[in-house]
Design an enzyme around this catalytic site. Structure first.
Site, PDB file in Angstrom:
ATOM      1  N   LYS A 122      -2.599  10.907  35.570  1.00  0.00           N
ATOM      2  CA  LYS A 122      -1.649  10.787  34.599  1.00  0.00           C
ATOM      3  C   LYS A 122      -0.985  11.878  33.828  1.00  0.00           C
ATOM      4  O   LYS A 122       0.273  11.567  33.305  1.00  0.00           O
ATOM      5  CB  LYS A 122      -2.953  10.610  33.494  1.00  0.00           C
ATOM      6  CG  LYS A 122      -3.670   9.248  33.365  1.00  0.00           C
ATOM      7  CD  LYS A 122      -4.383   8.775  32.294  1.00  0.00           C
ATOM      8  CE  LYS A 122      -5.034   7.545  32.383  1.00  0.00           C
ATOM      9  NZ  LYS A 122      -5.419   6.588  31.463  1.00  0.00           N
ATOM     10  N   LYS A 206      -4.574  -1.044  41.355  1.00  0.00           N
ATOM     11  CA  LYS A 206      -5.549  -1.722  40.688  1.00  0.00           C
ATOM     12  C   LYS A 206      -4.845  -2.812  39.514  1.00  0.00           C
ATOM     13  O   LYS A 206      -3.648  -2.424  39.102  1.00  0.00           O
ATOM     14  CB  LYS A 206      -6.417  -1.062  39.774  1.00  0.00           C
ATOM     15  CG  LYS A 206      -7.933  -0.699  40.233  1.00  0.00           C
ATOM     16  CD  LYS A 206      -8.730   0.357  39.386  1.00  0.00           C
ATOM     17  CE  LYS A 206      -8.554   0.259  37.841  1.00  0.00           C
ATOM     18  NZ  LYS A 206      -9.715   0.915  37.483  1.00  0.00           N
ATOM     19  N   LYS A 209      -3.677  -2.474  32.635  1.00  0.00           N
ATOM     20  CA  LYS A 209      -3.053  -2.960  31.414  1.00  0.00           C
ATOM     21  C   LYS A 209      -1.818  -2.131  31.201  1.00  0.00           C
ATOM     22  O   LYS A 209      -1.150  -2.382  30.401  1.00  0.00           O
ATOM     23  CB  LYS A 209      -4.057  -2.698  30.257  1.00  0.00           C
ATOM     24  CG  LYS A 209      -4.863  -1.414  30.171  1.00  0.00           C
ATOM     25  CD  LYS A 209      -6.008  -1.607  28.976  1.00  0.00           C
ATOM     26  CE  LYS A 209      -6.911  -0.528  29.219  1.00  0.00           C
ATOM     27  NZ  LYS A 209      -8.160  -0.697  28.374  1.00  0.00           N
TER      28      LYS A 209
END
Ligand code: TRP
Length: 344
Positions: A122, A206, A209
């Protein structure tokens, strides 16, 4: 991996998990998380929260954060979590999470956090600009889990490392404060179909969102037309479906769609292939679209119903927070005593 230390934890089995209110929920969240939570609420005492403290480790528009918190709560309820059985609450409403996280910040080691792959992913190349909260994110997660002495934590593969860190923090706390067996060493639960629903555009990622392409995921708020269209456009290959799941090994897109079908229908991939072997995607995709619409339609509908009544959601969240606090407060009180803080 940390072994269960002796004496083992003697408390009851408890399930705990949470979802961050950072974007629209999608099919992967539904099959990988919500359906599992709903099943587990009948098997053990269950705590399911909206992880808003975790959400703000990356910038969130305040008004959106509030709306998305209610949206996650609506999705929990629509998926079948029953507030009479499970404790459903916003993380920030139980201030003990942040307090215990501070204490755990002083138990966890920098070396442990430096190994966390999610932080590396991240923060990327711009680690200097990441929030400090993003770095200690897994410590807060350990506090979420151990505040309720949860023993079982349903999470996706990407969160397994954080649950392992939680075990290390629990073991070190128990050891450092001479409280053997005080905290359980929780287990990540990540088995079952639907654990890994991949992007419809690129099956090496994956379903997420945060993917900029909306076509990569099926959102729980999508209507029937959108669901059908996304499935029709999902990336596939030109081969017919094989007879066994083994033969899907090098066909990630095909494997993903079969996996989605199996998870939605509560069957194994092998069973689905028995039905569709020899057929191409031209035949399979419309069947998958029908199934997805049939299964998700009622959930979407229920979610809309809850979202139309935010006052009811707020009542449920407030009652959940109160119940959560009844468990969290005594734990924090005991922890503060063990640490040696002044007071009773
Ligand atoms: N980090 C989890 C995720 O991104 C969300 C989460 C926060 C969580 N605290 C938790 C999950 C505690 C399980 C237990 O999915």
């Amino acid at each position: 991996m940390t072994e269960q230390t002796s004496p083992a934890y003697a408390g009851p089995a408890r399930v705990l998990s949470g979802v961050k209110p950072t974007g629209d929920l999608h099919l992967g969240n539904y099959l990988g998380a919500l359906v599992k939570f709903t099943r587990m609420q009948h098997e053990a005492e269950t705590f399911i929260f909206v992880a808003d403290l975790h959400a703000i480790t990356e910038w969130q528009e305040p008004a959106k954060l509030t709306a998305q918190t209610r949206e996650i709560a609506a999705a929990y309820l629509a998926a079948g979590l029953d507030p009479k059985i499970a404790t459903i609450f916003p993380q920030s409403a139980v201030t003990e999470h942040a307090e215990l996280a501070w204490i755990f910040n002083c138990v966890a080691r920098v070396g442990w956090l430096d190994r966390m792959t999610q932080f590396k992913d991240k923060s990327g190349k711009n680690k200097e600009k990441a929030s400090v909260g993003l770095y200690t994110y897994p410590v807060l997660q350990a506090a979420d889990i151990l505040l309720y002495k949860a023993t079982h934590v349903p999470v996706g593969d990407d969160q397994k490392q954080h649950v392992e860190l939680t075990r290390d923090i629990a073991a070190k706390f128990n050891h450092d404060f001479d409280a053997p067996g005080y905290f359980p060493l929780p287990e990540p639960i990540h088995q079952g179909v639907g654990a890994r629903i991949m992007s419809l555009r690129d099956a090496s990622e994956k379903m997420s969102k945060s993917n900029p392409s909306d076509a990569a995921r099926i959102n729980l708020t999508d209507d029937a037309d959108a669901v059908a269209q996304k499935i029709r456009k999902a990336k596939t290959d030109a081969l017919p479906l094989p007879e066994t799941p083994d033969e899907l090994k090098d066909r990630p897109e095909a494997q993903n769609l079969i996996g989605i079908y199996a998870a939605l229908d509560g069957r194994t991939a092998a069973e689905v292939l028995t039905e569709f072997a020899g057929q191409g995607f031209g035949a399979f995709k419309p069947k998958l679209a029908d199934l997805a619409v049939a299964k998700l339609g009622p959930v979407t509908e229920a979610m809309r119903g809850f979202m139309a009544d935010p006052a009811e959601i707020d009542r449920i969240l407030a009652a959940g927070a109160e119940r959560a606090r009844e468990v969290a407060a005594p734990t924090l009180r005991q922890v503060k005593k063990l640490v040696g803080f002044w007071g009773d």
